[in-house]
Design a protein around this motif. Structure first.
Motif, PDB file in Angstrom:
ATOM      1  N   VAL A 113      -5.248   3.464   1.078  1.00  0.00           N
ATOM      2  CA  VAL A 113      -4.240   2.674   0.369  1.00  0.00           C
ATOM      3  C   VAL A 113      -3.816   1.504   1.247  1.00  0.00           C
ATOM      4  O   VAL A 113      -3.491   1.683   2.437  1.00  0.00           O
ATOM      5  N   VAL A 114      -3.801   0.303   0.662  1.00  0.00           N
ATOM      6  CA  VAL A 114      -3.388  -0.923   1.354  1.00  0.00           C
ATOM      7  C   VAL A 114      -2.090  -1.406   0.710  1.00  0.00           C
ATOM      8  O   VAL A 114      -2.061  -1.730  -0.482  1.00  0.00           O
ATOM      9  N   ASN A 192      -5.150 -11.694  -4.139  1.00  0.00           N
ATOM     10  CA  ASN A 192      -4.309 -12.202  -3.056  1.00  0.00           C
ATOM     11  C   ASN A 192      -4.026 -11.168  -1.981  1.00  0.00           C
ATOM     12  O   ASN A 192      -3.390 -11.476  -0.978  1.00  0.00           O
ATOM     13  N   THR A 193      -4.463  -9.943  -2.212  1.00  0.00           N
ATOM     14  CA  THR A 193      -4.226  -8.866  -1.240  1.00  0.00           C
ATOM     15  C   THR A 193      -5.450  -8.638  -0.366  1.00  0.00           C
ATOM     16  O   THR A 193      -5.330  -8.454   0.853  1.00  0.00           O
ATOM     17  N   GLU A 211      -7.519  -0.001  -6.930  1.00  0.00           N
ATOM     18  CA  GLU A 211      -6.677   0.044  -8.121  1.00  0.00           C
ATOM     19  C   GLU A 211      -5.211  -0.124  -7.735  1.00  0.00           C
ATOM     20  O   GLU A 211      -4.770   0.363  -6.682  1.00  0.00           O
ATOM     21  N   PRO A 212      -4.402  -0.789  -8.581  1.00  0.00           N
ATOM     22  CA  PRO A 212      -2.974  -0.944  -8.284  1.00  0.00           C
ATOM     23  C   PRO A 212      -2.228   0.379  -8.511  1.00  0.00           C
ATOM     24  O   PRO A 212      -2.482   1.100  -9.484  1.00  0.00           O
ATOM     25  N   ILE A 213      -1.326   0.712  -7.623  1.00  0.00           N
ATOM     26  CA  ILE A 213      -0.459   1.883  -7.770  1.00  0.00           C
ATOM     27  C   ILE A 213       0.968   1.473  -7.404  1.00  0.00           C
ATOM     28  O   ILE A 213       1.189   0.632  -6.525  1.00  0.00           O
ATOM     29  N   TYR A 221      -2.565  -1.161  -3.288  1.00  0.00           N
ATOM     30  CA  TYR A 221      -3.898  -1.088  -3.881  1.00  0.00           C
ATOM     31  C   TYR A 221      -4.675   0.005  -3.161  1.00  0.00           C
ATOM     32  O   TYR A 221      -4.745   0.020  -1.921  1.00  0.00           O
ATOM     33  N   ALA A 222      -5.238   0.926  -3.960  1.00  0.00           N
ATOM     34  CA  ALA A 222      -5.839   2.131  -3.404  1.00  0.00           C
ATOM     35  C   ALA A 222      -7.323   2.207  -3.724  1.00  0.00           C
ATOM     36  O   ALA A 222      -7.753   1.919  -4.855  1.00  0.00           O
ATOM     37  N   PHE A 223      -8.109   2.596  -2.728  1.00  0.00           N
ATOM     38  CA  PHE A 223      -9.537   2.843  -2.887  1.00  0.00           C
ATOM     39  C   PHE A 223      -9.742   4.350  -3.019  1.00  0.00           C
ATOM     40  O   PHE A 223      -9.272   5.134  -2.194  1.00  0.00           O
TER      41      PHE A 223
END
Length: 575
Positions: A113-114, A192-193, A211-213, A221-223
């Motif tokens: 997660v970023v 932009n992230t 994906e956005p969380i 944003y999570a992979f």
């Protein structure tokens, strides 16, 4: 003629009630006598070690006390050991060891997660405010925009600030959309992230896999996440990304656009406030993270234990109300916080999963959430949440930050070695082992078995009750004899007493005691009388010793045995 006195119905009822009470009292009295009888019979015939010597007729009081001490010590020792075994069964009935028969073909890559430090897009939020609540007023848009910016990172720590910023905005304008929808209108985009990404050493499109969380950590944003967030709900994602041993590289590389926090955890878990960031990345840094995987699973034999004993919950054992797919520790903790917020403030916070039939918290509810934030986030109220019986943990074995290679910034998450080890939790001390241990200890110290326990219950329940109804008259006679028997005379003289009457004694005394008077102090006593006295004393000593070798002669306590055969047969069990 004498007149008959008629009784009123009330008097008849009173007499009937008194009669019933008297019959009940008589029954209780003879039941007590039956219990006394059964107690003595149990002690005489019990298979428990040493118990029959305590109640055996004719045994010296010292010997009875000795056996009572031995039996008590054995019972206490067995009880102490049994309690220690029970404590072990309750606290540590399982054991965890290496699973040597494990050949893993593929591994699920951990969820990464970023979370950007600034989760909002300033231009996007300003334009949204300018067109809606500000009604194309630039000055008002500048005042209202910080509220939308804060919603993208809303949590219990800054919800008070959001409430203060919302006071300048007309409530009716904010009510047109939910707080969650306002937050999504100003979120930072994936483009932009993240700038570039690689998975298994192959270039990938970042926004196709991240994906956005929306959680307590704000917009991230999570992979490889289990879910993704939208303005109205949280939805499940597709199949997770796997790794194979034959892959060129077991790694994920990405380049953030700004300062971010990075979280790495198992794909099984549900992201939220329970996780802490492992990496703080800033611009122009190269961070290399080497991770290792530790998987622990529990055998199905552990289902015989309670959740508190094994300290874990199977994925299909508990169905959560808000996360019904599969049980995990993180989803249980999140549901606990959601349930407390709904109970205290009658609404669901916007950064949690939307729930049907539960209103989402609005600005007017921010004050309540702020007042109860310590209660909602207190983990001590969520003690019902246990770890999953099958869990995966990713440890960071090596972390390197390189700041002097600005031409290759980014974050590299890679397996240090291919995971070939997992751990197995299995039952060490189950119900069968507990039963065998209890039986061995009880048999060693007391000679006790399960049938001994059944025998105790039988003697003092079924057998005692049957005697009350089957031998009721005999119990009445025994009770009357014991009640009217005079107490034994207290003899303060120093006389030698025999425990039984001589065989042909004609004495009619109710006490079966033979008194042998000592020789009087007459100087002229003949030697023949002295010899007879010594023979009597010697005969008594031989008789006392013979009590342990010959059948016991039971005292009749002044009653003729021929008149009451039942007392003659069972007199040794009477008190």
């Amino acid at each position: 003629m004498p007149q008959k006195i008629s009784s009123t119905p009330e008097q008849k009822d009173a007499l009937a009630a008194m009669s019933r009470q008297q019959r009940l009292l008589d029954t209780l009295i003879i039941f007590r006598r039956s219990l006394v009888y059964q107690t003595k019979e149990f002690f005489q015939n019990s298979t428990l070690h040493g118990v029959r010597y305590i109640a055996e007729t004719g045994r010296p009081i010292g010997e009875k006390f000795m056996w009572f001490c031995f039996t008590s010590i054995g019972a206490v020792t067995a009880l102490v050991i049994i309690m220690s075994l029970w404590e072990k069964f309750q606290t540590n009935p399982t054991i965890t060891g290496l699973d040597t028969d494990f050949h893993n073909q593929n591994v699920v890559f951990p969820t990464t997660v970023v979370c950007p430090e600034a989760a909002f897009d300033p231009n996007k939020s300003y334009n949204e405010v300018y067109k809606t609540v500000a009604n194309y007023d630039a000055d008002k848009a500048l005042v209202y925009a910080p509220f939308l910016d804060l919603l993208t990172s809303l949590n219990f720590d800054n919800i008070r600030d959001a409430e203060l910023l919302a006071k300048s905005i007309p409530a009716d304008l904010l009510a047109e959309s939910t707080i969650r929808e306002w937050a999504f209108r100003s979120q930072i985009s994936c483009e932009n992230t993240l700038i570039s990404c690689k998975y298994r050493d192959e270039d990938i499109v970042c926004c196709d896999h991240f994906e956005p969380i929306y959680t307590e950590h704000g917009f991230c944003y999570a992979f490889n996440s289990r879910f993704k967030s939208t303005a109205r709900e949280d939805v499940k994602t597709g199949s997770p990304h796997d790794l194979y041993e034959t892959d060129k590289k077991w790694a994920l590389f990405f380049l953030p656009n700004s300062t971010t926090q990075i979280f790495i955890f198992s794909n099984e878990e549900y992201f939220g406030a329970d996780f802490n960031a492992q990496i703080d990345w800033s611009e122009d840094q190269l961070v290399e993270v080497r991770i290792s995987k530790k998987n622990t699973y529990t055998t199905d034999d552990a289902r015989q234990l309670s959740i508190g004993q094994r300290k874990c919950i199977f994925s299909d054992e508990v169905k959560l109300q808000y996360f019904p797919d599969a049980y995990t520790f993180s989803s249980c903790m999140k549901q606990c916080r959601m349930a407390k917020a709904i109970k205290l403030c009658k609404c669901n916070p916007p950064f949690y999963k939307p729930i049907n039939n539960v209103p989402m918290c609005a600005v007017k509810d921010f004050g309540c959430l702020n007042d109860y934030k310590l209660n909602i986030t207190n983990i001590r109220d969520c003690l019902q949440c246990e770890l999953s019986c099958s869990k995966t943990v990713f440890n960071i074995d090596k972390l390197m930050k390189i700041t002097d290679r600005a031409e290759m910034p980014g974050v590299l998450v890679e397996f240090l070695t291919w995971p070939i080890i997992r751990y197995k939790r299995e039952v060490l001390f189950g119900w069968v082992d507990l039963l065998v241990s209890f039986g061995g200890i009880a048999s060693l110290f007391l000679g006790f078995s399960l049938l001994s326990g059944v025998e105790i219950i039988y003697y003092f329940t079924l057998r005692a009750c049957c005697m009350v109804y089957k031998n009721r008259q005999e119990l009445y006679e025994i009770e009357e004899r014991i009640r009217h028997e005079p107490p034994p005379a207290i003899d303060l003289q120093l006389k030698l007493k025999s425990h039984v009457n001589p065989p042909n004694s004609a004495s009619s005394s109710s006490s079966a005691v033979l008194q042998v008077k000592p020789v009087e102090g007459d100087k002229d006593a003949d030697l023949g009388h002295l010899a007879r006295q010594r023979r009597v004393e010697k005969g008594y000593m031989n008789y006392s010793k013979g009590l342990y070798r010959t059948p016991k002669v039971l005292p009749h306590h002044g009653y003729d045995n021929s008149k009451d055969k039942w007392q003659y047969d069972h007199g040794q069990y009477l008190p």
